[in-house]
Motif scaffolding. Structure first.
Motif, PDB file in Angstrom:
ATOM      1  N   MET A   1     -11.251  24.652  44.066  1.00 41.24           N
ATOM      2  CA  MET A   1     -11.884  25.367  42.965  1.00 41.24           C
ATOM      3  C   MET A   1     -13.402  25.226  43.064  1.00 41.24           C
ATOM      4  O   MET A   1     -13.906  24.107  43.206  1.00 41.24           O
ATOM      5  CB  MET A   1     -11.385  24.814  41.625  1.00 41.24           C
ATOM      6  N   ASN A   2     -14.120  26.345  43.004  1.00 39.76           N
ATOM      7  CA  ASN A   2     -15.573  26.261  43.132  1.00 39.76           C
ATOM      8  C   ASN A   2     -16.242  25.934  41.798  1.00 39.76           C
ATOM      9  O   ASN A   2     -15.582  25.864  40.750  1.00 39.76           O
ATOM     10  CB  ASN A   2     -16.139  27.568  43.708  1.00 39.76           C
ATOM     11  N   THR A   3     -17.561  25.765  41.840  1.00 40.95           N
ATOM     12  CA  THR A   3     -18.309  25.344  40.657  1.00 40.95           C
ATOM     13  C   THR A   3     -18.189  26.341  39.516  1.00 40.95           C
ATOM     14  O   THR A   3     -17.990  25.960  38.350  1.00 40.95           O
ATOM     15  CB  THR A   3     -19.795  25.156  41.017  1.00 40.95           C
ATOM     16  N   LEU A   4     -18.303  27.638  39.829  1.00 35.08           N
ATOM     17  CA  LEU A   4     -18.222  28.660  38.789  1.00 35.08           C
ATOM     18  C   LEU A   4     -16.876  28.632  38.083  1.00 35.08           C
ATOM     19  O   LEU A   4     -16.803  28.704  36.842  1.00 35.08           O
ATOM     20  CB  LEU A   4     -18.456  30.047  39.406  1.00 35.08           C
ATOM     21  N   GLN A   5     -15.803  28.495  38.841  1.00 36.93           N
ATOM     22  CA  GLN A   5     -14.470  28.465  38.243  1.00 36.93           C
ATOM     23  C   GLN A   5     -14.297  27.244  37.341  1.00 36.93           C
ATOM     24  O   GLN A   5     -13.717  27.346  36.252  1.00 36.93           O
ATOM     25  CB  GLN A   5     -13.410  28.463  39.354  1.00 36.93           C
ATOM     26  N   ARG A   6     -14.815  26.092  37.798  1.00 32.35           N
ATOM     27  CA  ARG A   6     -14.716  24.883  36.976  1.00 32.35           C
ATOM     28  C   ARG A   6     -15.483  25.045  35.670  1.00 32.35           C
ATOM     29  O   ARG A   6     -15.004  24.664  34.592  1.00 32.35           O
ATOM     30  CB  ARG A   6     -15.237  23.667  37.748  1.00 32.35           C
ATOM     31  N   ARG A   7     -16.662  25.612  35.759  1.00 31.51           N
ATOM     32  CA  ARG A   7     -17.496  25.758  34.560  1.00 31.51           C
ATOM     33  C   ARG A   7     -16.913  26.785  33.599  1.00 31.51           C
ATOM     34  O   ARG A   7     -17.033  26.638  32.381  1.00 31.51           O
ATOM     35  CB  ARG A   7     -18.935  26.105  34.962  1.00 31.51           C
ATOM     36  N   LEU A   8     -16.273  27.797  34.123  1.00 31.98           N
ATOM     37  CA  LEU A   8     -15.604  28.772  33.261  1.00 31.98           C
ATOM     38  C   LEU A   8     -14.437  28.118  32.528  1.00 31.98           C
ATOM     39  O   LEU A   8     -14.171  28.437  31.355  1.00 31.98           O
ATOM     40  CB  LEU A   8     -15.115  29.961  34.086  1.00 31.98           C
TER      41      LEU A   8
END
Length: 297
Positions: A1-8
């Protein structure tokens, strides 16, 4: 999971936390009693995850110091709820919201002084922008005459407690999985909330079926899909990041209030919400993700 997905996912967790404001509207019971049942149901829902799969054999292998920190974290979470609701007995919702949201500054300050976390100027500006938006939302609630110093003190205490809770979580989650961490935290919070109720700080007896269902809904949406996701995310993001994203809770609460309860937000709420969301976005692009080890999720 990339950073954007985690933050979402963390933003989604904030949305789930805001569901509590909606469910509370359908109850007419003591707040701390509601907290007790919310945490009790949350603990019961977490037990199957602990008893099965890879977690069954690892519960007893946690460092006793880590168990102690998890327990302290749960106690602090329950005390945060207690100070939050007690504050509302003495001060306005507006004052409560402003002072509770100062947790973002407590978190940033503690992380800088004790852990050497540095925040860029742009990220710092985004923090102030986000907080400013939350102040605008709070101002829209001004109208009561019960603003009292003691209520403000309790709200500030609640902000500090939540900051400490988040920071402890960030430390413990480097070596303890989300499932085990939340199980211990929720258990400790349940016991603490029960003791507060028994000690006269709340009523957990006079509950209707609707009240129990709302508490169960809070356990699923606000705790499992909200608080637990926060506990998961704090392994990858700094406590300061989590605190800033948490400022979006009243924004999502206003959105849900409009969609579900047909409550049209005031103009200041709309403006403040836009400012908060802009601040959250700016902070997310001007802060780096936390450096983590290879411990399981």
């Amino acid at each position: 999971m990339n950073t954007l997905q985690r933050r979402l996912l963390i933003v989604f967790a904030t949305l789930m936390l805001s569901v509590s404001a909606i469910l509370t509207r359908y109850t007419n019971v003591d707040s701390m009693g509601l907290v007790f049942y919310r945490m009790l149901f949350s603990t019961l829902l977490t037990i199957p995850l602990v008893l099965f799969a890879k977690y069954r054999g690892t519960l007893g292998g946690i460092d006793p110091k880590r168990i102690g920190l998890c327990t302290i974290s749960g106690i602090i979470l329950a005390l945060h709820f207690f100070t939050f609701f007690e504050s509302l007995r003495f001060t306005s919702i507006a004052s409560n919201l402003v002072f509770i949201n100062t947790s973002v500054f407590f978190t940033a300050g503690i992380m800088f002084v004790f852990f050497g976390e540095k925040i860029s100027r742009k990220a710092t500006g985004a923090i102030f922008l986000t907080f400013g938006g939350s102040v605008l939302i709070a101002v829209s609630d001004i109208g009561g005459s019960n603003n009292e110093f003691w209520g403000d003190v309790l709200a500030i205490a609640g902000a500090l407690l939540f900051s400490i809770y988040t920071i402890i979580g960030g430390n413990v989650r480097t070596t303890v999985s989300t499932t085990l961490y939340t199980f211990i935290v929720y258990t400790a919070a349940t016991i603490t909330a029960l003791l507060i109720c028994v000690g006269g700080g709340g009523d957990f007896i006079n509950f209707s079926t609707t009240d129990y269902l709302c508490a169960f809904g809070m356990a699923i949406f606000c705790t499992i899909l909200g608080q637990s996701l926060y506990s998961w995310g704090v392994k990858y993001e700094s406590p300061t990041f989590m605190a800033v994203i948490g400022l979006g809770e009243p924004v999502f609460g206003a959105i849900l209030g409009f969609v579900i309860l047909a409550e049209v937000p005031a103009a200041l709420v709309l403006v403040g919400s836009i400012v908060v969301l802009a601040g959250m976005y700016l902070f997310s692009i001007h802060t780096e993700e936390k450096d983590t080890g290879k411990v399981g999720s």
